[in-house]
Design an enzyme around this catalytic site. Structure first.
Site, mmCIF file in Angstrom:
data_model
loop_
_atom_site.group_PDB
_atom_site.id
_atom_site.type_symbol
_atom_site.label_atom_id
_atom_site.label_comp_id
_atom_site.label_asym_id
_atom_site.label_seq_id
_atom_site.Cartn_x
_atom_site.Cartn_y
_atom_site.Cartn_z
ATOM 1 N N LYS A 42 53.550 -127.531 -20.853
ATOM 2 C CA LYS A 42 54.422 -127.767 -19.791
ATOM 3 C C LYS A 42 55.371 -128.932 -20.434
ATOM 4 O O LYS A 42 56.311 -128.232 -20.070
ATOM 5 C CB LYS A 42 53.752 -127.648 -18.777
ATOM 6 C CG LYS A 42 52.907 -125.971 -18.284
ATOM 7 C CD LYS A 42 52.844 -126.178 -16.417
ATOM 8 C CE LYS A 42 51.673 -125.554 -17.011
ATOM 9 N NZ LYS A 42 50.915 -125.504 -15.714
ATOM 10 N N GLY A 77 42.325 -121.933 -9.195
ATOM 11 C CA GLY A 77 43.243 -121.015 -8.529
ATOM 12 C C GLY A 77 42.862 -118.933 -9.816
ATOM 13 O O GLY A 77 43.458 -118.048 -9.110
ATOM 14 N N ARG A 78 42.128 -119.189 -10.493
ATOM 15 C CA ARG A 78 42.250 -118.352 -11.360
ATOM 16 C C ARG A 78 40.765 -117.534 -10.853
ATOM 17 O O ARG A 78 40.336 -116.357 -11.352
ATOM 18 C CB ARG A 78 41.563 -118.223 -12.439
ATOM 19 C CG ARG A 78 40.341 -119.478 -13.100
ATOM 20 C CD ARG A 78 40.303 -119.464 -14.590
ATOM 21 N NE ARG A 78 39.703 -120.935 -14.954
ATOM 22 C CZ ARG A 78 40.228 -121.934 -14.950
ATOM 23 N NH1 ARG A 78 41.407 -122.190 -14.292
ATOM 24 N NH2 ARG A 78 39.262 -123.002 -15.516
ATOM 25 N N GLU A 98 58.003 -121.143 -13.409
ATOM 26 C CA GLU A 98 58.015 -119.935 -13.200
ATOM 27 C C GLU A 98 58.446 -119.229 -11.824
ATOM 28 O O GLU A 98 59.588 -118.318 -11.269
ATOM 29 C CB GLU A 98 56.966 -118.839 -14.145
ATOM 30 C CG GLU A 98 56.932 -119.309 -15.434
ATOM 31 C CD GLU A 98 56.029 -119.995 -15.731
ATOM 32 O OE1 GLU A 98 55.675 -120.956 -14.898
ATOM 33 O OE2 GLU A 98 55.600 -120.395 -17.048
ATOM 34 N N LYS A 152 49.110 -121.706 -5.926
ATOM 35 C CA LYS A 152 49.217 -123.518 -5.504
ATOM 36 C C LYS A 152 48.783 -124.007 -5.576
ATOM 37 O O LYS A 152 48.516 -125.696 -4.869
ATOM 38 C CB LYS A 152 47.157 -123.771 -5.984
ATOM 39 C CG LYS A 152 46.334 -124.145 -5.922
ATOM 40 C CD LYS A 152 44.798 -124.135 -7.003
ATOM 41 C CE LYS A 152 44.005 -125.043 -5.997
ATOM 42 N NZ LYS A 152 42.887 -125.851 -6.846
ATOM 43 N N HIS A 180 42.730 -94.737 -30.104
ATOM 44 C CA HIS A 180 43.467 -94.883 -30.817
ATOM 45 C C HIS A 180 44.332 -95.680 -30.916
ATOM 46 O O HIS A 180 45.864 -95.569 -31.959
ATOM 47 C CB HIS A 180 44.814 -93.431 -30.096
ATOM 48 C CG HIS A 180 43.535 -92.370 -29.537
ATOM 49 N ND1 HIS A 180 43.997 -91.986 -30.467
ATOM 50 C CD2 HIS A 180 42.872 -91.607 -28.309
ATOM 51 C CE1 HIS A 180 42.416 -90.554 -29.745
ATOM 52 N NE2 HIS A 180 42.411 -91.169 -28.961
ATOM 53 N N GLU A 193 40.410 -119.825 -19.784
ATOM 54 C CA GLU A 193 41.504 -120.693 -18.468
ATOM 55 C C GLU A 193 39.738 -121.368 -18.527
ATOM 56 O O GLU A 193 39.724 -122.235 -18.406
ATOM 57 C CB GLU A 193 41.940 -120.509 -17.550
ATOM 58 C CG GLU A 193 42.914 -121.477 -17.841
ATOM 59 C CD GLU A 193 44.068 -121.531 -16.469
ATOM 60 O OE1 GLU A 193 45.187 -121.200 -17.134
ATOM 61 O OE2 GLU A 193 43.947 -120.847 -15.605
HETATM 62 O O1 F6P Z 1 49.136 -122.547 -16.154
HETATM 63 C C1 F6P Z 1 48.228 -122.752 -16.256
HETATM 64 C C2 F6P Z 1 48.133 -122.740 -14.453
HETATM 65 O O2 F6P Z 1 47.003 -124.020 -13.792
HETATM 66 C C3 F6P Z 1 46.408 -121.758 -14.198
HETATM 67 O O3 F6P Z 1 45.823 -122.502 -14.200
HETATM 68 C C4 F6P Z 1 47.061 -121.063 -12.520
HETATM 69 O O4 F6P Z 1 46.535 -119.746 -11.986
HETATM 70 C C5 F6P Z 1 48.826 -120.853 -12.692
HETATM 71 O O5 F6P Z 1 49.207 -121.807 -13.815
HETATM 72 C C6 F6P Z 1 49.784 -120.689 -11.780
HETATM 73 O O6 F6P Z 1 49.688 -122.336 -10.703
HETATM 74 P P1 F6P Z 1 50.385 -121.880 -9.872
HETATM 75 O O7 F6P Z 1 49.571 -121.058 -8.363
HETATM 76 O O8 F6P Z 1 49.113 -123.383 -8.883
HETATM 77 O O9 F6P Z 1 51.161 -122.016 -9.529
#
Ligand code: F6P
Length: 531
Positions: free
Chosen positions: A496, A266-267, A212, A206, A383, A352
């Site tokens: 972060k 995002g979620r 990452e 987003k 289990h 979140e």
């Molecule tokens: O670290 C949390 C977050 O901001 C989430 O809310 C989001 O889904 C995820 O990182 C990834 O964010 P993006 O889609 O901006 O890479």
């Protein structure tokens, strides 16, 4: 400090809970033959049985009273009408509009958003259809056979979970892979599985700033450039983002960027172009069926009275457990291995969204909010941690999720799976007295441990969509009752920032001294041992 304990409905619920401390669930069922039907509801193809919760006939009306005092009806309308329910970022939360079947009337903002959504959906459909049919080939002249979604959090968890859950609907000749972690294992394993020349990468972010995702995208580009010409490299990449300019700067062709909007969290974004991998991997019709299932649940949520509203009732069962029985855990137990990733998906959705301690009007809050969520597919969970659920010193409420129909061709497995699911909720509830256990304390089980069961006929795209929408709206209702913002996530920012500072200190001893002794010691060891 926001204190809900002075709220009259809250006080009534506290008093009511005190009268239920000795409630025996087995007795409650024995005394009222209608209990199961009275404490169940259905919507959008889902059946929700909450009769094994620690409640009696008075509880739900009192909880509804609390919901009314917290103006839940107004808040539901605000969500539906595109008001800025995300108050810290002054944004609407329009995930429901992503799956709306009809254009909204009498609301220019929503109508405009709906139109933008449909333009993107048409593009998603065209890309998916062309890749699946072979109309669009990889630059090498062969079909695309692998799709790699690079994203994390909301840009990964929904698509990954859905792709696995809908295994029977997967396109035969196309495989989707999901790479999220900065731990390079996912990336390495994916590179081993894919044909570089026939792979399409989707960079899903987003913000297009997530460490990452950008590092993994860099690695994918470098890896792929060993197999394809520089001229063709760009034809292997799509981006999905609400910051197209950043994707362009990154080197993605403008025509390969799918937009996302700030009014989709995002979620909550799986139903947007973040679901692009799903449209290719499952086919657009199945993606649309998922949206339709979610839309059916949205309609139920927006229109049903509170006392018959499945997401509202589910939210209230959670509030009952967290705030009146003081339980700060919730176990999610899907009885279908295809839903293995569902607990992880829900961890982000719930924790979140409502793992917060400041109120909508920026006060500290004095009541508990989101419980810790954990889970695993049944029967595996039986289990591993179910021992704790049955005999641990405290109880954890459980959401069982199960379908009548299982993996095709394996009826015997399904019969056992379903029996096990019901057996667990039954055992949690009925327990085993010391007498029944032959006066062997270690064999006795307290029982009276609450659970709910969500049942569907089969794990279809439509049913899954309804399930996702159910939990999303449950989360929103809880946020309204707890008076918190379900749509921001400020709590993840500090870590972060510090990770960037620590990374810098790794290469600069002077910067190291600003950290605490523990961090310094661990970093020194890292530097010595990193090889
Ligand atoms: O670290 C949390 C977050 O901001 C989430 O809310 C989001 O889904 C995820 O990182 C990834 O964010 P993006 O889609 O901006 O890479």
């Amino acid at each position: 400090m926001l204190v809900l304990e002075k709220n009259p409905a809250w006080m009534q619920l506290q008093q009511h809970q005190a009268t239920l401390k000795d409630l025996s669930l087995p007795q409650a069922f024995a005394q009222n033959p209608q209990r199961a039907t009275q404490l169940s509801c259905q919507a959008a193809g889902l059946f929700y049985d909450f009769s094994k919760q620690l409640i009696n006939q008075e509880t739900l009306p009192l909880l509804i009273e609390l919901a009314k005092q917290q103006k839940l009806n107004t808040a539901i309308a605000a969500l539906k009408n595109g008001e800025a329910v995300n108050n810290t970022e002054n944004r609407a939360a329009l995930h429901h509009l992503l799956r709306a079947k009809e254009a909204p009337q009498d609301n220019a903002f929503l109508a405009d958003c709906y139109q933008k959504i449909n333009v993107v959906k048409q593009r998603m459909k065209a890309v998916a259809d062309d890749i699946i049919s072979g109309k669009r080939l990889a630059p090498c002249g062969k079909p695309f056979t692998h799709i790699v979604n690079i994203g994390i959090g909301g840009s990964d968890l929904g698509p990954t979970m859905i792709y696995q859950a809908l295994k029977p609907y997967q396109q035969e000749n196309i495989r989707c892979h999901y790479v999220s972690n900065i731990s390079a294992f996912d990336l390495q394993r994916t590179f081993e599985l894919i044909e570089p020349e026939q792979t399409l990468f989707i960079i899903a972010s987003k913000t297009f700033t997530t460490l990452e995702t950008l590092k993994n995208a860099d690695a994918a580009k470098t890896w792929l450039s060993a197999y394809v010409t520089e001229e063709n490299l760009g034809k292997h990449f799509y981006a999905v983002t609400s910051s197209p300019e950043k994707a362009v700067t990154y080197g993605i062709d403008e025509s390969a960027i799918f937009p996302l909007w700030d009014w989709v969290g995002g979620r909550y974004s799986t139903y947007s172009a973040i679901g692009l991998s799903l449209t290719i991997g499952l086919g657009y019709d199945n993606f649309e069926a998922l949206l339709n299932g979610a839309a059916d649940m949205d309609q139920h949520f927006f229109n049903a009275p509170l006392e018959q509203n499945m997401p509202v009732i589910m939210a209230l069962m959670g509030v009952w457990s967290v705030n009146f029985w003081h339980k700060n855990t919730l176990c999610i137990a899907p009885y279908d291995a295809r839903l293995r990733r569902f607990p992880a998906y829900l961890q982000q959705l719930e924790m979140e969204s409502t793992g917060k301690s400041s109120s909508l009007d920026n006060q500290k809050i004095g009541h508990a909010t989101c419980p810790s969520i954990f889970g695993e597919a049944g029967t595996n969970s039986q289990h591993s941690f179910f021992q704790h659920l049955h005999q641990g010193t405290d109880f954890t409420p459980v959401d069982f999720i199960v379908a009548a129909q299982g993996v095709e061709g394996y009826q015997e497995h399904q019969d056992w799976l379903f029996s096990n699911c019901l057996a667990q909720s039954q055992a949690l509830m009925s327990g085993k007295t010391e007498t029944q256990a032959g006066f062997e304390q270690h064999k006795s089980m307290p029982g009276n441990r609450p659970s709910s069961t969500i049942m569907m006929q089969a794990l279809t795209p439509k049913a899954l969509g309804a399930l996702l929408s159910l939990y999303e709206h449950k989360v929103y209702c809880q946020s309204v009752i707890w008076q918190i913002n379900a749509f921001d996530q400020w709590g993840v920012e500090l870590g972060k920032k510090i990770s960037t500072e620590i990374h810098a200190a790794m290469f600069d001893d002077e910067k190291l001294s600003q950290f605490d002794a523990s961090t310094q010691q661990l970093l020194q060891r890292y530097k010595q041992q990193k090889g």
